[in-house]
Design a protein around this motif. Structure first.
Motif, PDB file in Angstrom:
ATOM      1  N   THR A  64      43.154  -8.494   0.585  1.00 36.66           N
ATOM      2  CA  THR A  64      42.103  -7.494   0.402  1.00 36.66           C
ATOM      3  C   THR A  64      42.285  -6.325   1.366  1.00 36.66           C
ATOM      4  O   THR A  64      42.198  -5.158   0.982  1.00 36.66           O
ATOM      5  N   ILE A  65      42.544  -6.637   2.630  1.00 40.26           N
ATOM      6  CA  ILE A  65      42.768  -5.587   3.631  1.00 40.26           C
ATOM      7  C   ILE A  65      44.050  -4.836   3.329  1.00 40.26           C
ATOM      8  O   ILE A  65      44.114  -3.607   3.464  1.00 40.26           O
ATOM      9  N   ALA A  66      45.084  -5.544   2.897  1.00 42.66           N
ATOM     10  CA  ALA A  66      46.370  -4.908   2.572  1.00 42.66           C
ATOM     11  C   ALA A  66      46.212  -3.899   1.447  1.00 42.66           C
ATOM     12  O   ALA A  66      46.732  -2.779   1.521  1.00 42.66           O
ATOM     13  N   ASP A  67      45.479  -4.272   0.407  1.00 37.91           N
ATOM     14  CA  ASP A  67      45.267  -3.350  -0.718  1.00 37.91           C
ATOM     15  C   ASP A  67      44.502  -2.112  -0.281  1.00 37.91           C
ATOM     16  O   ASP A  67      44.813  -0.987  -0.696  1.00 37.91           O
ATOM     17  N   PHE A  68      43.485  -2.305   0.555  1.00 37.90           N
ATOM     18  CA  PHE A  68      42.679  -1.164   1.007  1.00 37.90           C
ATOM     19  C   PHE A  68      43.521  -0.211   1.854  1.00 37.90           C
ATOM     20  O   PHE A  68      43.480   1.017   1.658  1.00 37.90           O
ATOM     21  N   ALA A 126      35.922  -4.350   7.339  1.00 40.06           N
ATOM     22  CA  ALA A 126      35.720  -4.664   8.762  1.00 40.06           C
ATOM     23  C   ALA A 126      34.988  -5.992   8.950  1.00 40.06           C
ATOM     24  O   ALA A 126      35.395  -6.828   9.767  1.00 40.06           O
ATOM     25  N   PHE A 127      33.914  -6.204   8.200  1.00 45.56           N
ATOM     26  CA  PHE A 127      33.093  -7.402   8.390  1.00 45.56           C
ATOM     27  C   PHE A 127      33.539  -8.564   7.516  1.00 45.56           C
ATOM     28  O   PHE A 127      33.172  -9.714   7.786  1.00 45.56           O
ATOM     29  N   ARG A 128      34.262  -8.317   6.449  1.00 47.60           N
ATOM     30  CA  ARG A 128      34.881  -9.324   5.599  1.00 47.60           C
ATOM     31  C   ARG A 128      33.914 -10.429   5.154  1.00 47.60           C
ATOM     32  O   ARG A 128      34.096 -11.611   5.486  1.00 47.60           O
ATOM     33  N   PRO A 129      32.868 -10.074   4.416  1.00 46.54           N
ATOM     34  CA  PRO A 129      32.003 -11.133   3.868  1.00 46.54           C
ATOM     35  C   PRO A 129      32.700 -11.933   2.773  1.00 46.54           C
ATOM     36  O   PRO A 129      32.223 -13.002   2.387  1.00 46.54           O
ATOM     37  N   PHE A 130      33.806 -11.422   2.274  1.00 47.95           N
ATOM     38  CA  PHE A 130      34.607 -12.143   1.280  1.00 47.95           C
ATOM     39  C   PHE A 130      36.035 -11.624   1.337  1.00 47.95           C
ATOM     40  O   PHE A 130      36.316 -10.599   1.959  1.00 47.95           O
ATOM     41  N   LYS A 131      36.936 -12.349   0.710  1.00 52.54           N
ATOM     42  CA  LYS A 131      38.344 -11.955   0.652  1.00 52.54           C
ATOM     43  C   LYS A 131      38.830 -12.122  -0.779  1.00 52.54           C
ATOM     44  O   LYS A 131      38.146 -12.669  -1.635  1.00 52.54           O
ATOM     45  N   ALA A 139      25.710  -7.347  -6.462  1.00 53.94           N
ATOM     46  CA  ALA A 139      25.333  -6.197  -7.292  1.00 53.94           C
ATOM     47  C   ALA A 139      25.002  -6.602  -8.723  1.00 53.94           C
ATOM     48  O   ALA A 139      25.342  -5.897  -9.678  1.00 53.94           O
ATOM     49  N   GLY A 140      24.377  -7.770  -8.887  1.00 55.70           N
ATOM     50  CA  GLY A 140      23.952  -8.210 -10.203  1.00 55.70           C
ATOM     51  C   GLY A 140      25.048  -8.756 -11.083  1.00 55.70           C
ATOM     52  O   GLY A 140      24.834  -8.958 -12.286  1.00 55.70           O
ATOM     53  N   THR A 141      26.223  -9.009 -10.539  1.00 57.05           N
ATOM     54  CA  THR A 141      27.322  -9.577 -11.320  1.00 57.05           C
ATOM     55  C   THR A 141      28.063 -10.608 -10.482  1.00 57.05           C
ATOM     56  O   THR A 141      27.850 -10.718  -9.282  1.00 57.05           O
ATOM     57  N   ALA A 142      28.931 -11.358 -11.132  1.00 57.49           N
ATOM     58  CA  ALA A 142      29.662 -12.414 -10.429  1.00 57.49           C
ATOM     59  C   ALA A 142      31.088 -12.461 -10.938  1.00 57.49           C
ATOM     60  O   ALA A 142      31.375 -12.142 -12.097  1.00 57.49           O
ATOM     61  N   GLY A 143      32.010 -12.865 -10.059  1.00 55.47           N
ATOM     62  CA  GLY A 143      33.407 -12.973 -10.445  1.00 55.47           C
ATOM     63  C   GLY A 143      34.279 -13.245  -9.238  1.00 55.47           C
ATOM     64  O   GLY A 143      33.804 -13.287  -8.096  1.00 55.47           O
ATOM     65  N   THR A 144      35.556 -13.423  -9.501  1.00 59.39           N
ATOM     66  CA  THR A 144      36.535 -13.641  -8.442  1.00 59.39           C
ATOM     67  C   THR A 144      37.032 -12.303  -7.921  1.00 59.39           C
ATOM     68  O   THR A 144      37.396 -11.422  -8.711  1.00 59.39           O
ATOM     69  N   VAL A 145      37.042 -12.130  -6.609  1.00 58.33           N
ATOM     70  CA  VAL A 145      37.448 -10.853  -6.012  1.00 58.33           C
ATOM     71  C   VAL A 145      38.935 -10.631  -6.255  1.00 58.33           C
ATOM     72  O   VAL A 145      39.774 -11.442  -5.862  1.00 58.33           O
ATOM     73  N   ASN A 146      39.237  -9.526  -6.927  1.00 62.72           N
ATOM     74  CA  ASN A 146      40.637  -9.139  -7.150  1.00 62.72           C
ATOM     75  C   ASN A 146      41.133  -8.249  -6.020  1.00 62.72           C
ATOM     76  O   ASN A 146      42.199  -8.474  -5.468  1.00 62.72           O
ATOM     77  N   SER A 147      40.346  -7.234  -5.689  1.00 63.54           N
ATOM     78  CA  SER A 147      40.730  -6.325  -4.604  1.00 63.54           C
ATOM     79  C   SER A 147      39.533  -5.468  -4.211  1.00 63.54           C
ATOM     80  O   SER A 147      38.577  -5.314  -4.976  1.00 63.54           O
ATOM     81  N   VAL A 148      39.611  -4.911  -3.005  1.00 60.31           N
ATOM     82  CA  VAL A 148      38.639  -3.923  -2.535  1.00 60.31           C
ATOM     83  C   VAL A 148      39.378  -2.595  -2.414  1.00 60.31           C
ATOM     84  O   VAL A 148      40.253  -2.439  -1.555  1.00 60.31           O
ATOM     85  N   GLN A 149      39.054  -1.658  -3.301  1.00 61.42           N
ATOM     86  CA  GLN A 149      39.694  -0.352  -3.301  1.00 61.42           C
ATOM     87  C   GLN A 149      38.920   0.602  -2.397  1.00 61.42           C
ATOM     88  O   GLN A 149      37.938   0.213  -1.755  1.00 61.42           O
ATOM     89  N   ILE A 150      39.355   1.867  -2.366  1.00 59.10           N
ATOM     90  CA  ILE A 150      38.711   2.837  -1.490  1.00 59.10           C
ATOM     91  C   ILE A 150      37.245   3.048  -1.876  1.00 59.10           C
ATOM     92  O   ILE A 150      36.366   3.149  -1.019  1.00 59.10           O
ATOM     93  N   PHE A 151      36.975   3.092  -3.181  1.00 61.61           N
ATOM     94  CA  PHE A 151      35.617   3.361  -3.634  1.00 61.61           C
ATOM     95  C   PHE A 151      34.978   2.187  -4.369  1.00 61.61           C
ATOM     96  O   PHE A 151      33.761   2.179  -4.550  1.00 61.61           O
ATOM     97  N   MET A 162      37.429  -7.684 -16.415  1.00 64.64           N
ATOM     98  CA  MET A 162      37.471  -6.972 -15.138  1.00 64.64           C
ATOM     99  C   MET A 162      36.175  -6.194 -14.959  1.00 64.64           C
ATOM    100  O   MET A 162      35.749  -5.459 -15.849  1.00 64.64           O
ATOM    101  N   ILE A 163      35.538  -6.367 -13.790  1.00 61.63           N
ATOM    102  CA  ILE A 163      34.309  -5.651 -13.466  1.00 61.63           C
ATOM    103  C   ILE A 163      34.580  -4.799 -12.232  1.00 61.63           C
ATOM    104  O   ILE A 163      34.998  -5.318 -11.194  1.00 61.63           O
ATOM    105  N   VAL A 164      34.338  -3.497 -12.345  1.00 62.74           N
ATOM    106  CA  VAL A 164      34.533  -2.565 -11.231  1.00 62.74           C
ATOM    107  C   VAL A 164      33.153  -2.194 -10.696  1.00 62.74           C
ATOM    108  O   VAL A 164      32.343  -1.598 -11.405  1.00 62.74           O
ATOM    109  N   VAL A 165      32.905  -2.571  -9.445  1.00 65.15           N
ATOM    110  CA  VAL A 165      31.580  -2.376  -8.831  1.00 65.15           C
ATOM    111  C   VAL A 165      31.715  -1.393  -7.671  1.00 65.15           C
ATOM    112  O   VAL A 165      32.592  -1.551  -6.817  1.00 65.15           O
ATOM    113  N   PRO A 166      30.871  -0.346  -7.608  1.00 65.03           N
ATOM    114  CA  PRO A 166      30.904   0.566  -6.447  1.00 65.03           C
ATOM    115  C   PRO A 166      30.671  -0.200  -5.144  1.00 65.03           C
ATOM    116  O   PRO A 166      29.822  -1.084  -5.074  1.00 65.03           O
ATOM    117  N   ASN A 167      31.443   0.163  -4.128  1.00 67.20           N
ATOM    118  CA  ASN A 167      31.350  -0.548  -2.847  1.00 67.20           C
ATOM    119  C   ASN A 167      29.958  -0.489  -2.246  1.00 67.20           C
ATOM    120  O   ASN A 167      29.493  -1.452  -1.631  1.00 67.20           O
TER     121      ASN A 167
END
Length: 292
Positions: A64-68, A126-131, A139-151, A162-167
């Motif tokens: 996750t950090i690597a992708d970001f 920074a706080f890494r509540p998930f990886k 945010a009202g949805t559920a799924g397996t974390v694929n990546s954390v992008q810039i936005f 695939m669900i894209v959720v604003p950070n």
């Protein structure tokens, strides 16, 4: 005749201008070609560099950090490539940067949502509540974390959507991480008839729990009467399992409990409705009718 002479003069003037400005045209062509090559090569280098860096970082840190980090570096490189290309065609990059800086405030106000998503992405990293790979609800949805992008944060549902959720939506709401701990508790409520033998029912449920090797011995499974409902006596079962075994164990327990209760003559009540029909007689009295 006059039209032909006019066309001839235009052509002659164009030819004369081309001859007189041949060097300038060649210079412009070279600059434009160089700018295009700068863009193409720059984009290719950015893609190759960030791809290799991402693979290297994934060996050292969480994906996750690597992708970001690599996404951020990629956009920085592309910004420099575009500025270099503009400078090659004669645009004064110093003035361009100054204009961009002056417009930054207006752009920032117009893109408050995007900037908040960017800041939220940094806080999530920074706080890494998930990886990556964790199953979360946010945010009202559920799924397996694929990546954390810039936005945005990208989630994959169990049915491969695939669900894209604003950070900012993820950070500002509750985050439930189902994969954070190695063990999880299964909460089941089993309702049996009031006429059922409670001691026998508890023995059957205990045997089912003890015979399933996926259920952990510690913490101990809790089996007890949780509530005397309107039409049933509700037993609560709270066995602990490894997080990876949660759903399979839950499904198997429900199926086996139903089969075992049936085999032991223990009834499971279900909602029923009695319907009574009345017919109004000639004397104005209501008479109940039996329904066959």
């Amino acid at each position: 005749m006059e039209t032909e002479l006019l066309n001839t003069d235009v052509i002659n003037n164009m030819q004369s201008w081309i001859v007189n400005n041949q060097g300038l045209l060649i210079e412009y062509a070279v600059n434009i070609t160089a700018a295009l090559l700068t863009l193409i090569i720059g984009f290719m280098v950015a893609k190759m560099l960030t791809g290799g860096l991402n693979r290297l970082l994934r060996r050292k840190i969480d994906s996750t950090i690597a992708d970001f980090i690599t996404s951020l570096i990629k956009y920085v490189i592309l910004a420099f490539v575009i500025i270099a290309a503009l400078g090659r065609v004669g645009v004064q990059t110093a003035s361009f940067v100054a204009v961009v800086g002056a417009a930054g405030l207006a752009i920032g106000l117009a893109l408050q949502g995007s900037l908040s998503n960017f800041a939220a992405g940094i806080l999530l990293i920074a706080f890494r509540p998930f990886k990556a790979g964790d199953y979360i609800e946010a945010a009202g949805t559920a799924g397996t974390v694929n990546s954390v992008q810039i936005f945005t944060t990208v989630l994959m549902t169990p049915d491969n959507r695939m669900i894209v959720v604003p950070n900012s939506n993820v950070l500002n709401g509750n985050i439930i991480n189902y994969s954070k701990e190695k063990t999880r508790r299964i909460d089941l409520v089993i309702g049996v008839s009031y006429s059922a033998d409670l001691k026998k029912t508890k023995e059957v449920l205990t045997r089912i729990i003890n015979e399933d090797n996926r259920i952990l011995k510690e913490p101990e499974c809790r089996i007890a009467v949780g509530e005397l409902g309107a039409s049933s006596v509700d037993f609560v079962l709270r066995p602990w399992v490894q997080a990876d075994d949660y759903w399979n164990t839950r499904f198997d327990l429900l199926e086996r409990i139903k089969n075992e209760l049936d085999a032991n003559g223990i009834g499971i009540p279900f909602p029923q409705m009695d319907v009574h029909l009345f017919k109004k007689e000639a004397d104005g009295q209501l008479r109940r009718q039996d329904v066959a």
